[in-house]
Design an enzyme around this catalytic site. Structure first.
Site, mmCIF file in Angstrom:
data_model
loop_
_atom_site.group_PDB
_atom_site.id
_atom_site.type_symbol
_atom_site.label_atom_id
_atom_site.label_comp_id
_atom_site.label_asym_id
_atom_site.label_seq_id
_atom_site.Cartn_x
_atom_site.Cartn_y
_atom_site.Cartn_z
ATOM 1 N N GLY A 4 0.782 -1.222 0.000
ATOM 2 C CA GLY A 4 0.000 0.000 0.000
ATOM 3 C C GLY A 4 0.815 1.274 0.000
ATOM 4 N N ASP A 5 2.133 1.173 -0.052
ATOM 5 C CA ASP A 5 2.977 2.375 -0.043
ATOM 6 C C ASP A 5 4.254 2.067 -0.814
ATOM 7 O OD1 ASP A 5 4.086 4.913 0.610
ATOM 8 O OD2 ASP A 5 3.091 4.905 2.554
ATOM 9 N N ASP A 6 5.346 2.762 -0.512
ATOM 10 C CA ASP A 6 6.585 2.597 -1.260
ATOM 11 C C ASP A 6 7.065 1.141 -1.206
ATOM 12 O OD1 ASP A 6 6.647 5.389 -1.701
ATOM 13 O OD2 ASP A 6 7.706 5.707 0.198
#
Length: 413
Positions: A216-218
């Site tokens: 959900g992110d980097d």
């Protein structure tokens, strides 16, 4: 993968039950306590057989191999009390999300040497959904835990494992040297908050290779401390090697540097990268007050498919640990090289958002030494809209169509 350990035990020898319900924290703690007696005798291996092994946070020791069977799943407890609260990192000054301490990672170690997490693609599942819900409802008292955190350690290998559903960042080597992460799969829902894949933080000589990450992110975020605390701690991240990385996300980037980069980041080498159906390919994140530097970054042989923004330089990440940061402490960005970047169905080739007066680059030049037109970018204060450059100003490298060839074959100087 290191030498074969002369001593080995199975977690069931310490009373563990792999039914997915019985809490096995004490079994893991007792097994590792026992194996510590072999640390000076060639080390030891803790074998986790097939089963679903529920546990709270536990500590590792030096000269240890934690080995998971292909059908073994270590499950993180969904009770917050099973993840103890520890002091904030000195380079952050507080928990990353909230003032005060932070919950300790599920698998944790500090001041270690020669540690191996490996297996036949066994699984470590943080069961992070409960933590994501607490985060969204603003009912957390402390910063969420990572799935794996190694601190002040050297000679770390993480290999042939699958990591699922981390409450926060997934793998976090901090203040570490000589770290290898290879042949791992990291998965979390695309809408899960802040579930970064691998975050080397104030660490050096880190190799990440042959990994697949969807979170959900980097996917990877290279860090080195936060504002005045990172500046004071002054431990950079350097000599970071990323090879053969594949993945996607919708709320982060494929490779990020920062935004917590106050101790400095340098000598980052990434090659043979493939990102698809993602928000951003590669991002450099800073802010006024961060200080530090990002220099000598070399990224090559990148393929982007269905990525909204290929390359993004953004100095408007304005979260700060407290009000004591120095707004005049400005980051230095120099010698950033992109070579052989190919994109298909890219909405924005490059986006530059700089701090007034220093901004991001004053000059961009191709790898052949030719300076690109100033029309590609302009320096912007953080209150102005971002500058965008499309393929048209550099037709020698990029077509006018959705397929972008060599869009980022340039150097920041």
């Amino acid at each position: 993968m290191g030498e074969i350990r002369p001593h080995s035990v199975t977690i069931t020898e310490f009373g563990a039950v792999g039914d997915g319900v019985t809490l096995n924290t004490k079994a893991f703690q007792n097994a590792i306590f026992y194996l510590n007696s072999f640390a000076d005798k060639g080390g030891a291996k803790l074998f986790v057989p097939a089963g679903r092994w529920l546990t709270g946070s536990f500590d590792l020791i030096s000269h240890l191999t934690l080995w998971l069977d292909k059908d073994a799943v270590i499950l993180g407890s969904m009770t917050s009390d099973d993840w103890p609260v520890v002091d904030p990192l000195p380079s952050y000054g507080r928990g990353r999300e909230l003032p005060g301490g932070r919950h300790r990672s599920l698998i944790y170690g500090r001041n270690l040497t020669d540690v191996l997490h490996a297996g036949d693609n066994g699984t470590i599942d943080g069961q992070g959904s409960v933590w994501w819900n607490w985060f969204r409802s603003k009912t957390l008292n402390y910063t969420r835990p990572h799935l794996v955190e190694l601190m002040n350690s050297t000679g770390v290998v993480i290999s042939n494992l699958t990591f699922l559903n981390s409450p926060f960042w997934t793998i976090h080597p901090v203040y570490c040297s000589h770290v290898i992460v290879q042949d791992v799969t990291i998965l979390a829902p695309l809408d899960s908050p802040n579930t970064d894949g691998i975050d080397p933080d104030s660490s050096d000589d880190v190799c990440i290779e042959d990994c697949y990450i969807s979170t959900g992110d980097d996917l990877i975020s290279i860090k080195s401390g936060w504002d005045e605390y990172g500046i004071s701690f002054a431990r950079p991240s350097r000599n970071i090697f990323i090879r053969r990385l594949t993945g996607h996300n919708r709320n982060g980037s494929g490779i990020a540097i920062g935004s917590e980069m106050s101790g400095g980041v340098s000598e980052v080498y990434a090659e043979n990268i493939y990102f698809f159906n993602s928000s951003t390919g590669i991002i450099l994140k800073t802010a006024r007050g961060r200080g530090g530097y990002v220099r000598n970054i070399y990224i090559s042989n990148v393929t982007l498919v269905g990525v909204d923004t290929a390359i993004f330089f953004n100095s408007n990440f304005s979260q700060h640990p407290d009000e004591f940061y120095d707004p005049n402490s400005l980051p230095v960005i120099e010698r950033i090289t992109f070579k052989d970047v190919i994109g298909d169905n890219i909405k924005v080739a490059g986006l530059l958002k700089g701090i007034l007066l220093i901004g991001f680059p004053r000059n961009l030049r191709t790898s052949e030494g030719k300076y690109l037109p100033q029309a590609l970018f302009r320096l912007l204060p953080t209150t102005e809209p971002s500058a965008e450059f499309s393929p048209s100003p550099c037709q020698g490298n990029v077509s006018r169509h959705k397929k972008l060839i060599g869009v980022a074959d340039f150097v920041v100087v």
